[in-house]
Motif scaffolding. Structure first.
Motif, PDB file in Angstrom:
ATOM      1  N   GLN A 101       0.831  -1.206   0.000  1.00 48.28           N
ATOM      2  CA  GLN A 101       0.000   0.000   0.000  1.00 48.28           C
ATOM      3  C   GLN A 101       0.864   1.255   0.000  1.00 48.28           C
ATOM      4  OE1 GLN A 101      -2.383  -0.745   3.493  1.00 48.28           O
ATOM      5  NE2 GLN A 101      -4.104  -1.537   2.303  1.00 48.28           N
ATOM      6  N   ALA A 102       1.930   1.238   0.807  1.00 51.18           N
ATOM      7  CA  ALA A 102       2.830   2.397   0.881  1.00 51.18           C
ATOM      8  C   ALA A 102       3.522   2.624  -0.453  1.00 51.18           C
ATOM      9  CB  ALA A 102       3.854   2.197   1.990  1.00 51.18           C
ATOM     10  N   ARG A 103       3.901   1.544  -1.128  1.00 49.11           N
ATOM     11  CA  ARG A 103       4.554   1.686  -2.446  1.00 49.11           C
ATOM     12  C   ARG A 103       3.592   2.298  -3.457  1.00 49.11           C
ATOM     13  NH1 ARG A 103       4.122  -1.020  -6.847  1.00 49.11           N
ATOM     14  NH2 ARG A 103       3.155  -2.871  -5.916  1.00 49.11           N
ATOM     15  N   ILE A 104       2.354   1.830  -3.456  1.00 52.52           N
ATOM     16  CA  ILE A 104       1.353   2.345  -4.391  1.00 52.52           C
ATOM     17  C   ILE A 104       1.080   3.820  -4.124  1.00 52.52           C
ATOM     18  CG2 ILE A 104      -1.081   2.175  -5.067  1.00 52.52           C
ATOM     19  CD1 ILE A 104      -0.850  -0.859  -4.579  1.00 52.52           C
ATOM     20  N   GLU A 105       1.014   4.195  -2.842  1.00 51.47           N
ATOM     21  CA  GLU A 105       0.751   5.596  -2.480  1.00 51.47           C
ATOM     22  C   GLU A 105       1.870   6.531  -2.927  1.00 51.47           C
ATOM     23  OE1 GLU A 105       0.126   5.450   1.686  1.00 51.47           O
ATOM     24  OE2 GLU A 105      -1.872   4.542   1.547  1.00 51.47           O
ATOM     25  N   THR A 106       3.095   5.992  -3.008  1.00 51.36           N
ATOM     26  CA  THR A 106       4.225   6.819  -3.458  1.00 51.36           C
ATOM     27  C   THR A 106       4.459   6.686  -4.960  1.00 51.36           C
ATOM     28  OG1 THR A 106       5.771   5.013  -2.900  1.00 51.36           O
ATOM     29  CG2 THR A 106       5.390   6.713  -1.224  1.00 51.36           C
ATOM     30  N   ALA A 107       3.538   5.989  -5.662  1.00 50.44           N
ATOM     31  CA  ALA A 107       3.595   5.832  -7.124  1.00 50.44           C
ATOM     32  C   ALA A 107       4.905   5.207  -7.593  1.00 50.44           C
ATOM     33  CB  ALA A 107       3.367   7.179  -7.807  1.00 50.44           C
ATOM     34  N   ARG A 108       5.392   4.214  -6.825  1.00 51.81           N
ATOM     35  CA  ARG A 108       6.610   3.496  -7.218  1.00 51.81           C
ATOM     36  C   ARG A 108       6.224   2.131  -7.750  1.00 51.81           C
ATOM     37  NH1 ARG A 108      10.776   5.561  -3.885  1.00 51.81           N
ATOM     38  NH2 ARG A 108      12.286   4.314  -5.069  1.00 51.81           N
ATOM     39  N   SER A 109       6.900   1.689  -8.792  1.00 50.71           N
ATOM     40  CA  SER A 109       6.674   0.348  -9.307  1.00 50.71           C
ATOM     41  C   SER A 109       7.558  -0.635  -8.564  1.00 50.71           C
ATOM     42  CB  SER A 109       6.988   0.287 -10.804  1.00 50.71           C
ATOM     43  OG  SER A 109       8.385   0.447 -11.010  1.00 50.71           O
ATOM     44  N   VAL A 110       7.236  -1.911  -8.692  1.00 44.91           N
ATOM     45  CA  VAL A 110       8.060  -2.945  -8.062  1.00 44.91           C
ATOM     46  C   VAL A 110       9.467  -2.889  -8.643  1.00 44.91           C
ATOM     47  CG1 VAL A 110       8.391  -5.435  -7.781  1.00 44.91           C
ATOM     48  CG2 VAL A 110       6.104  -4.451  -7.549  1.00 44.91           C
ATOM     49  N   ALA A 111       9.551  -2.675  -9.953  1.00 49.02           N
ATOM     50  CA  ALA A 111      10.863  -2.621 -10.614  1.00 49.02           C
ATOM     51  C   ALA A 111      11.706  -1.462 -10.070  1.00 49.02           C
ATOM     52  CB  ALA A 111      10.678  -2.480 -12.119  1.00 49.02           C
ATOM     53  N   GLU A 112      11.098  -0.292  -9.932  1.00 50.05           N
ATOM     54  CA  GLU A 112      11.822   0.876  -9.422  1.00 50.05           C
ATOM     55  C   GLU A 112      12.301   0.645  -7.997  1.00 50.05           C
ATOM     56  OE1 GLU A 112       9.553   4.525 -11.797  1.00 50.05           O
ATOM     57  OE2 GLU A 112       8.741   3.758  -9.921  1.00 50.05           O
ATOM     58  N   LEU A 113      11.418   0.082  -7.190  1.00 51.43           N
ATOM     59  CA  LEU A 113      11.769  -0.127  -5.784  1.00 51.43           C
ATOM     60  C   LEU A 113      12.851  -1.179  -5.629  1.00 51.43           C
ATOM     61  CD1 LEU A 113      11.068   0.812  -2.942  1.00 51.43           C
ATOM     62  CD2 LEU A 113       9.329  -0.970  -2.827  1.00 51.43           C
ATOM     63  N   SER A 114      12.808  -2.222  -6.464  1.00 47.41           N
ATOM     64  CA  SER A 114      13.815  -3.286  -6.361  1.00 47.41           C
ATOM     65  C   SER A 114      15.207  -2.741  -6.668  1.00 47.41           C
ATOM     66  CB  SER A 114      13.468  -4.441  -7.298  1.00 47.41           C
ATOM     67  OG  SER A 114      13.635  -4.062  -8.659  1.00 47.41           O
ATOM     68  N   VAL A 115      15.295  -1.843  -7.647  1.00 44.00           N
ATOM     69  CA  VAL A 115      16.581  -1.227  -7.981  1.00 44.00           C
ATOM     70  C   VAL A 115      17.060  -0.338  -6.832  1.00 44.00           C
ATOM     71  CG1 VAL A 115      17.741   0.410  -9.506  1.00 44.00           C
ATOM     72  CG2 VAL A 115      16.198  -1.309 -10.464  1.00 44.00           C
ATOM     73  N   ALA A 116      16.123   0.419  -6.256  1.00 45.08           N
ATOM     74  CA  ALA A 116      16.478   1.374  -5.200  1.00 45.08           C
ATOM     75  C   ALA A 116      17.017   0.683  -3.956  1.00 45.08           C
ATOM     76  CB  ALA A 116      15.266   2.225  -4.845  1.00 45.08           C
ATOM     77  N   ILE A 117      16.453  -0.476  -3.597  1.00 48.56           N
ATOM     78  CA  ILE A 117      16.893  -1.147  -2.366  1.00 48.56           C
ATOM     79  C   ILE A 117      17.864  -2.289  -2.632  1.00 48.56           C
ATOM     80  CG2 ILE A 117      14.788  -0.493  -1.158  1.00 48.56           C
ATOM     81  CD1 ILE A 117      13.723  -3.253  -1.457  1.00 48.56           C
TER      82      ILE A 117
ATOM     83  N   GLU B 264      13.096   4.032   1.568  1.00 47.58           N
ATOM     84  CA  GLU B 264      12.639   4.442   0.242  1.00 47.58           C
ATOM     85  C   GLU B 264      11.180   4.878   0.245  1.00 47.58           C
ATOM     86  OE1 GLU B 264      14.195   4.866  -2.689  1.00 47.58           O
ATOM     87  OE2 GLU B 264      16.051   4.540  -1.571  1.00 47.58           O
ATOM     88  N   LEU B 265      10.385   4.343   1.156  1.00 46.16           N
ATOM     89  CA  LEU B 265       8.956   4.676   1.210  1.00 46.16           C
ATOM     90  C   LEU B 265       8.661   5.701   2.305  1.00 46.16           C
ATOM     91  CD1 LEU B 265       7.405   1.102   0.737  1.00 46.16           C
ATOM     92  CD2 LEU B 265       7.794   2.867  -0.989  1.00 46.16           C
ATOM     93  N   ASN B 266       9.730   6.277   2.884  1.00 46.19           N
ATOM     94  CA  ASN B 266       9.569   7.279   3.947  1.00 46.19           C
ATOM     95  C   ASN B 266       8.774   6.741   5.137  1.00 46.19           C
ATOM     96  OD1 ASN B 266      10.953   9.399   2.548  1.00 46.19           O
ATOM     97  ND2 ASN B 266       9.130   9.693   1.280  1.00 46.19           N
ATOM     98  N   LEU B 267       9.076   5.507   5.504  1.00 46.59           N
ATOM     99  CA  LEU B 267       8.447   4.866   6.658  1.00 46.59           C
ATOM    100  C   LEU B 267       9.494   4.616   7.732  1.00 46.59           C
ATOM    101  CD1 LEU B 267       6.290   2.077   4.927  1.00 46.59           C
ATOM    102  CD2 LEU B 267       5.425   4.173   5.966  1.00 46.59           C
ATOM    103  N   ARG B 268       9.036   4.480   8.956  1.00 45.15           N
ATOM    104  CA  ARG B 268       9.895   4.032  10.049  1.00 45.15           C
ATOM    105  C   ARG B 268       9.481   2.612  10.393  1.00 45.15           C
ATOM    106  NH1 ARG B 268       9.499   7.331  15.174  1.00 45.15           N
ATOM    107  NH2 ARG B 268       7.319   6.718  14.873  1.00 45.15           N
ATOM    108  N   ILE B 269      10.465   1.781  10.710  1.00 42.09           N
ATOM    109  CA  ILE B 269      10.117   0.406  11.097  1.00 42.09           C
ATOM    110  C   ILE B 269       9.172   0.424  12.293  1.00 42.09           C
ATOM    111  CG2 ILE B 269      11.041  -1.723  12.116  1.00 42.09           C
ATOM    112  CD1 ILE B 269      13.372  -1.572  10.272  1.00 42.09           C
ATOM    113  N   GLU B 270       9.369   1.419  13.192  1.00 45.59           N
ATOM    114  CA  GLU B 270       8.489   1.524  14.360  1.00 45.59           C
ATOM    115  C   GLU B 270       7.030   1.706  13.950  1.00 45.59           C
ATOM    116  OE1 GLU B 270      11.216   3.169  13.842  1.00 45.59           O
ATOM    117  OE2 GLU B 270      12.558   2.979  15.580  1.00 45.59           O
ATOM    118  N   ASP B 271       6.801   2.354  12.784  1.00 42.52           N
ATOM    119  CA  ASP B 271       5.429   2.577  12.322  1.00 42.52           C
ATOM    120  C   ASP B 271       4.758   1.280  11.883  1.00 42.52           C
ATOM    121  OD1 ASP B 271       5.744   5.300  12.735  1.00 42.52           O
ATOM    122  OD2 ASP B 271       6.494   5.636  10.695  1.00 42.52           O
TER     123      ASP B 271
END
Length: 228
Positions: A110-126, A154-161
């Motif tokens: 859900q967080a990835r979709i809200e930030t308009a990132r694709s799976v491909a983009e996120l996989s490269v980033a991390i 990358e999704l501007n989240l904290r693990i604590e969240d």
């Protein structure tokens, strides 16, 4: 002997203390051998505490309370841990991690979709394989923490969240965070908060914290009118 006989009262109290010891030990998933070792006793010498045939001293109770993660006051009362929501309950079974893994996967997707990132983009980033990332999002496998850390960044989240918000573990985490915050207060404030007589002032502060700036100004103006 009558019910008011002091000897009978001591016997009843010893049995109650024994039941509270057993209750706390079982909820902490500890054995009688482990509790005995903490006190420097043989298992047989500890077991008689739980049966009420003998009773521990206050220093022994304090050490057990620390070891079993319950307040000393628990052993001076008459309520079992299951009747006291504020005390730590038994450790949940491993099946809870499977449910939490699925919930975590959905929240990350859900967080990835809200930030308009694709799976491909996120996989490269991390720096992980796209197919592996998609599998994590689908809940096919638990997400290792070293993978979760850059994912959250990358999704501007904290693990604590992403921590469990409810249940026994969530309630425990909340108490731990509150205790940690309390420890970081100046000593004089910690002492103030810890004194029951100051509870009304703390409740007042809590109510004031929920007021808007305009409402606070109105209260301040009223106080000035009263004062002068």
């Amino acid at each position: 002997m009558s019910a008011s006989d002091p000897e009978l009262s001591l016997e009843v109290r010893a049995r109650l203390l024994g039941a509270l010891l057993r209750d706390a030990r079982e909820h902490a998933d500890r054995s009688t051998d482990e509790c005995a070792a903490v006190l420097g006793l043989d298992d047989v010498d500890y077991v008689v505490f739980e049966t009420g045939e003998d009773s521990p001293s206050l220093p022994q109770v304090e050490l057990l309370a620390y070891y079993l993660d319950v307040p000393v006051a628990h052993f001076l009362g008459d309520a079992l841990i299951v009747d006291q929501p504020g005390l730590r309950a038994a450790t949940p079974g491993p099946e809870i991690t499977e449910l939490r893994d699925r919930i975590l996967a959905v929240r990350l997707m859900q967080a990835r979709i809200e930030t308009a990132r694709s799976v491909a983009e996120l996989s490269v980033a991390i720096g992980i394989d796209e197919e592996m990332l998609a599998g994590f999002e689908a809940g096919d496998a638990p997400i290792p923490v070293p993978v979760l850390e850059p994912w959250c960044r990358e999704l501007n989240l904290r693990i604590e969240d992403l921590s469990e918000p409810g249940g026994v573990i969530g309630a425990w985490q909340t108490r731990m965070r509150q205790a940690d915050l309390l420890q970081h207060l100046p000593p004089e404030l910690r002492e103030f908060v810890a004194r029951p007589v100051n509870a009304p002032y703390l409740r007042l502060a809590e109510k004031l914290s929920r007021l808007s700036t305009a409402e606070l100004r109105e209260i301040a103006a009223t106080l000035l009118d009263i004062t002068y």
